[in-house]
Design a protein around this motif. Structure first.
Motif, PDB file in Angstrom:
ATOM      1  N   ILE A 169      -2.600   0.650  -4.441  1.00  0.00           N
ATOM      2  CA  ILE A 169      -2.080  -0.778  -4.263  1.00  0.00           C
ATOM      3  C   ILE A 169      -0.961  -0.759  -5.428  1.00  0.00           C
ATOM      4  N   TRP A 224      -3.554  -2.255   6.171  1.00  0.00           N
ATOM      5  CA  TRP A 224      -4.408  -3.529   6.147  1.00  0.00           C
ATOM      6  C   TRP A 224      -3.550  -4.592   5.676  1.00  0.00           C
ATOM      7  N   ILE A 225      -2.714  -4.498   4.679  1.00  0.00           N
ATOM      8  CA  ILE A 225      -2.018  -5.607   4.190  1.00  0.00           C
ATOM      9  C   ILE A 225      -0.777  -5.992   5.286  1.00  0.00           C
ATOM     10  N   GLN A 280      -7.624   0.974   5.991  1.00  0.00           N
ATOM     11  CA  GLN A 280      -6.915   1.091   4.863  1.00  0.00           C
ATOM     12  C   GLN A 280      -5.437   1.072   4.867  1.00  0.00           C
ATOM     13  N   ILE A 297       0.988  -1.151   0.170  1.00  0.00           N
ATOM     14  CA  ILE A 297       0.026   0.003  -0.129  1.00  0.00           C
ATOM     15  C   ILE A 297       0.805   1.449  -0.041  1.00  0.00           C
ATOM     16  N   HIS A 302      -9.578  -3.184  -1.170  1.00  0.00           N
ATOM     17  CA  HIS A 302      -8.952  -2.098  -0.238  1.00  0.00           C
ATOM     18  C   HIS A 302      -9.851  -0.940  -0.294  1.00  0.00           C
ATOM     19  N   ASP A 303     -10.177  -0.437  -1.458  1.00  0.00           N
ATOM     20  CA  ASP A 303     -11.191   0.773  -1.655  1.00  0.00           C
ATOM     21  C   ASP A 303     -12.529   0.435  -0.634  1.00  0.00           C
ATOM     22  N   GLN A 345      -6.894  -3.977  -5.213  1.00  0.00           N
ATOM     23  CA  GLN A 345      -7.200  -2.465  -4.917  1.00  0.00           C
ATOM     24  C   GLN A 345      -8.664  -2.497  -4.647  1.00  0.00           C
TER      25      GLN A 345
END
Length: 435
Positions: free
Chosen positions: A288, A315-316, A312, A283, A304-305, A301
């Motif tokens: 992404i 997150w990863i 956000q 991110i 994620h959105d 992506q």
């Protein structure tokens, strides 16, 4: 189809009870790879999945349908019905679920998997991979197509999808093969060093049980056996928990061990594919990014959105950390279980998280040590097995990475540390790095 689901089910049972396989059409050979080099990962997985589909088709010859609308009843639960149930010497118990509409095929696929699970409950010891599940449906929804491919590639299920057709009193079932684009999500960089996470569990010498090398005689046979049992058991646990990993043990050379007086000379390494590696998915302020195909990045992506704004940014990192922490807990728990003893003695150990590339290239950690057998799980085991199939192909030398040391017999290639390590390293090199 100009016929209802129930009518089609009854037609199959009444007219093709003993020759179900004769109305299946569209079988083809697995995708070919004409290049003399070893195929990329996505081609290898497609070949493997298509072979599994064809083997399942072969096994349907001789299948007899034994029941239509088989009722499954549980206490305090509603009755459900399986459309068709068959059996044969080759396919074993076979469950068939029918849906003619794309609106209901996703539900049918879920029901099919639930029915397989139910039989495993009724017959303890039966695994879902030991029976055959068949979905007869249009295969028009992406969710169903993706779920089917996932069961084939990652979950080792014996499963088939057949597309129904009924015209002029005749039935036809066309074999569904997942589209080649699905497999392209599996890129060679899954095996890149930067996509691997490592757990190292180092523990004390256990006198009389796991002793160090002394003199020039090498590691004592009882120590080798003990270390291999430990790593094999940890590997089995990782397989059961869905990790694609390699697991092996090391001991320092005798003169090094005696000279340094190491408190934790025995080390068990677990190196696992990290699906959330920042190398492949990260991110940034722009969104992404990562070393991966554009389509996969776009899919990540899109997920994620839709997250809450507070989730956000990290997150990863969060899901990657959770993945790694769970691996640590599982390895530790299995190790502590294996070294329980009647005297209630605690075995001293420590856990570290070395960088995989640094570990591989470390003279101390990877060269001046005795290696135990290496055990592979999941995709790594499948990839290695596929590679060796190519390596032993008559008349063709596909042994690209370590060909001089490919043993005479296949079975000798399954646990030898260095060839396996070199093979997996070579397959994980990206195209731009090879050039």
């Amino acid at each position: 189809m100009d016929i209802s689901e129930n009518e089609f089910r009854d037609f199959l049972f009444n007219n093709h009870r003993e020759n179900f396989s004769t109305i299946i059409v569209g079988r083809r050979e697995p995708i070919d790879w004409p290049d003399e080099n070893f195929p990329p990962l996505h081609i290898l997985l497609q070949q493997r999945s298509e072979r599994k589909i064809n083997e399942a088709l072969d096994n349907l010859e001789g299948m007899v349908l034994g029941a239509s609308e088989l009722r499954l009843t549980r206490e305090s639960d509603s009755t459900t019905r399986i459309d068709l149930v068959g059996n044969s010497e080759s396919s074993g118990l076979t469950i068939i679920e029918l849906k003619k509409s794309k609106q209901t095929e996703r539900q049918a696929f879920s029901e099919l998997l639930a029915y397989s699970n139910h039989f495993c409950t009724v017959f303890p010891g039966l695994k879902e991979s030991s029976l055959t599940s068949i979905l007869v449906a249009p295969m028009e929804t992406r969710t169903t197509r993706d779920a089917y491919a996932q069961e084939l590639v990652s979950n080792n299920k014996c499963i088939l999808a057949l597309v129904p057709k009924y015209e002029n009193g005749k039935a036809q079932l066309s074999v569904y093969y997942p589209d080649a684009t699905y497999y392209k999500w599996f890129e060679n960089n899954l095996l890149d060093d930067r996509s691997i996470i490592t757990v190292a569990l180092a523990f004390q010498e256990i006198k009389g049980w796991i002793d160090l090398e002394t003199g020039q005689e090498g590691v004592p046979a009882h120590s080798v056996k003990a270390l291999n049992i430990l790593t094999s058991s940890i590997s089995n646990m990782l397989e059961a928990n869905g990790y694609h990993s390699m697991c092996y043990s090391t001991q320092p050379w005798g003169e090094i061990a005696s000279g340094l007086n190491l408190p934790f000379p025995n080390v068990i390494y677990v190196a696992a594919v990290n699906p959330f590696s920042s190398f492949r998915t990260a991110i940034t302020e722009e969104g992404i990014s990562g070393n991966s195909q554009a389509g996969r990045i776009a899919e990540v992506q899109a997920v994620h959105d839709q997250l809450s704004e507070s989730e956000q940014e990290f997150w990863i990192e969060t899901i990657e950390g959770n993945f790694h922490n769970r691996l640590i807990r599982l390895v530790r728990k299995e190790f502590e279980k294996l070294l329980k003893n009647k005297n209630n003695e605690k075995i001293r150990f420590e856990i570290s998280l070395p960088d995989w590339y640094g570990l591989k290239t470390s003279f101390i950690d990877s060269v001046t040590v005795n290696h135990g057998d290496i055990y592979l799980t999941g995709l790594l085991r499948e990839i290695h097995s596929e590679y060796m199939e190519y390596a032993y192909k008559p008349g063709v030398d596909y042994a690209l990475y370590y060909s001089d040391d490919i043993p005479k017999y296949f079975y000798r290639s399954l646990r030898v540390f260095l060839p396996i390590w070199e093979i997996l390293s070579g397959l994980g090199v990206g195209k731009e790095e090879q050039e």
